[in-house]
Design an enzyme around this catalytic site. Sequence first.
Site, mmCIF file in Angstrom:
data_model
loop_
_atom_site.group_PDB
_atom_site.id
_atom_site.type_symbol
_atom_site.label_atom_id
_atom_site.label_comp_id
_atom_site.label_asym_id
_atom_site.label_seq_id
_atom_site.Cartn_x
_atom_site.Cartn_y
_atom_site.Cartn_z
ATOM 1 N N GLY B 71 0.767 -1.157 -0.167
ATOM 2 C CA GLY B 71 0.034 -0.102 -0.007
ATOM 3 C C GLY B 71 1.003 1.202 0.087
ATOM 4 C CB THR B 72 3.939 2.194 1.838
ATOM 5 O OG1 THR B 72 3.394 2.011 3.143
ATOM 6 C CG2 THR B 72 4.968 3.220 1.814
ATOM 7 C CG ASN B 150 -4.831 3.297 9.926
ATOM 8 O OD1 ASN B 150 -5.425 4.464 9.814
ATOM 9 N ND2 ASN B 150 -3.511 3.081 10.460
ATOM 10 C CD GLN B 178 -6.785 -0.899 7.759
ATOM 11 O OE1 GLN B 178 -7.538 -1.951 7.898
ATOM 12 N NE2 GLN B 178 -5.907 -1.167 7.926
ATOM 13 C CB SER B 198 -2.293 -3.369 1.152
ATOM 14 O OG SER B 198 -1.243 -4.141 1.765
ATOM 15 C CG HIS B 200 -0.595 -7.075 4.519
ATOM 16 N ND1 HIS B 200 -0.686 -6.713 5.943
ATOM 17 C CD2 HIS B 200 -0.225 -5.809 3.948
ATOM 18 C CE1 HIS B 200 -0.058 -5.492 6.198
ATOM 19 N NE2 HIS B 200 -0.109 -4.892 5.163
ATOM 20 C CB THR B 236 11.035 -9.646 -11.858
ATOM 21 O OG1 THR B 236 11.979 -9.500 -12.714
ATOM 22 C CG2 THR B 236 10.294 -10.989 -11.988
ATOM 23 C CB CYS B 324 2.133 1.599 10.321
ATOM 24 S SG CYS B 324 1.537 0.203 9.373
#
Lengths: 393, 393
Positions: B71-72, B150, B178, B198, B200, B236, B324
């Site tokens: 996400g960052t 979040n 989120q 994101s 995860h 890649t 974070c």
Amino acid sequence: MTTLYLDNNATTMVAPEVLEAMLPYLKDHYGNPSSMHSFGGHVARKIAAAREETANLIGADPEEIIFTSCGTESDNTAIRSALASMPDRRHIVTSRVEHPAVKVLCEHLSKEGCRITEIAVDGQGRLDMEQYEKSLSKDTAVVSLMWANNETGVIFPVKTAAQMARERGILFHTDAVQAAGKIPIDMKRTAIDMLSFSGHKLHAPKGIGVLYVRRGTKFSPFLIGGHQERGRRGGTESVAGIIALGKACSLAAANVNLENSAVKALRDRLEQTILQRISDTKINGNTKERLPNTTNISFEFVEGEGILLMMNEYGICASSGSACTSGSLQPSHVLRAMGVPFTMAHGSIRFSLSIYNTEAEIDFVIEKLVPIIDRLRRLSPYWDDVKQSCVLH
Amino acid sequence: MTTLYLDNNATTMVAPEVLEAMLPYLKDHYGNPSSMHSFGGHVARKIAAAREETANLIGADPEEIIFTSCGTESDNTAIRSALASMPDRRHIVTSRVEHPAVKVLCEHLSKEGCRITEIAVDGQGRLDMEQYEKSLSKDTAVVSLMWANNETGVIFPVKTAAQMARERGILFHTDAVQAAGKIPIDMKRTAIDMLSFSGHKLHAPKGIGVLYVRRGTKFSPFLIGGHQERGRRGGTESVAGIIALGKACSLAAANVNLENSAVKALRDRLEQTILQRISDTKINGNTKERLPNTTNISFEFVEGEGILLMMNEYGICASSGSACTSGSLQPSHVLRAMGVPFTMAHGSIRFSLSIYNTEAEIDFVIEKLVPIIDRLRRLSPYWDDVKQSCVLH
């Protein structure tokens, strides 16, 4: 059909031990290493261990390792960080045969006002050290030279080049994506400030990379966000990828002798037999200073893509040019920089081996390749011309 | 000890179906999707399928999806691309409660000469729309507002905000890390130009992210290198991560109703029982416009970290502030922006649920939490003062 994989400079098989090491972090141990609970804390400790394994492969300290998402991110981070650290310098020295992650970035930076010098290579792909020395100036912020070339395997004298840069107060970065794991690297014995490499070239999965930054080097983050990687790279850690990379680095450190004995012997067997059994072939690149696993061979009068397609029928995987520029009809920029004639460049194939290849596989490739080249040449209009000219004159 | 995981806004368990889908790409199908051979070609086709699954989750077209590493990276790419597309505009509008991936980046950009406006939120974490409208100017290049917070789960009216930006020719980016998978998103019905999320956070592994870029939006790549992602992101492809993300998105699309019924019911049960059984507690954030899985509760007179440590003894995972920013002693910037008093902010806990949580787990948490808070309050000097003041006056 069994796959016979000789394209290890494009990407590699994930080692079984690597998959085994990472699997628990895709299953039970899914905590966020930044979390306060012990479920996350366990993961943080495993990342620290993987950082140490990764550092060990290149003789670095763990805190000199920044985990990134790929070699390209590492290269982009290094070059942009160097420019940010030296705001009054706008000159970058690189070579004509770099990977697109450096080459295309530098082209982009030239539009942003940087001056780029691309050092030439000779017919064997060796760096023009005289031009290199002359290119270094008071305006040079950073040098970025690959350790080993992805297409030919030719090794640049990066230690000497780094020393020359250091003496002039210039930062030195090397893209070691192809070198790491294939030749011994000990950062303590070099003047290199930053070094990139990538997991998927040494039997870890795709999606994980490394940037080494020597302690004391001024650094400016590229991905800006959370406190991860000690504030040097924001973004939740790619946990399973990092664990995998650590294991792959520790295997690579153990196997680097094997690369330079068994793998080299297989590569030499392949290369020598092709040169002996197929006429009008030529090795591209200096054969002395070269990676042990790579050979780049031109088959005159045929198209590389034709060879690849026919080898593909037997499950044999190799490459013409690099995977990162495939899809383009242009012959490789590396071979062009070396002055390889157009017809030779178009008929070039890169075979890149790994410790998982066997003698039987090499023999199978040769058995199939001889009639493939023969058949393609019979179909080639150029080949006809040559044969006729032989008859007529 | 069994882990009882209520920290799904930090990261999530990889869904078994996701692991199953990705495993072949960590084992047999390790080809590089850019390679010419069919071994790589198979992988390229699977990536195309995953791109379609990913697009479907947010009502986008596959070519509007760029795979990133997190996400960052998506947030950094979006904001930097907007600035590059509008070189004569140097103003960014964002909010006071953004994730560090946007907030810290904007702070960095302010040092590079950008002007940043951070829109305030009210006591319930709702965006000040009046200030927002006034902040938009002819110099504004981009707005970046999170879809859902979040820490509190509070949902911003990003559709309205995006429409206002579009009417003024300003690019609009949203960090939907989120929101994606937790509430329905249909990009065809919004004026949002760019959206990040994101893997995860929705049961794919860590290390894979998405940037949606609306067709026709001017775009400037962040990672510059090879031709991957149609020249929009070099490097890649993280193949196994992309396959995993595709599967996770298709599961999330199927489960979004469950998030808003079963998961919401569990969250409400947890929240209501805590409010009933433990005195001096308060929900942080508006409870109407909120993610169905999140509750942020302040327990007055105690430290959040103490609660976490004692819950950890029972295997219960939750969070104080966001993962974070953990490790910092500062109370959450989100709660501070909402004007939550220091003592309340310090005693705040975020519980974030997923479809894998059960009623029995929620009941277990409550059973353990009541005595934990009681014990911590007895130890707290502040609690004593209150009790004494009750007695004395």
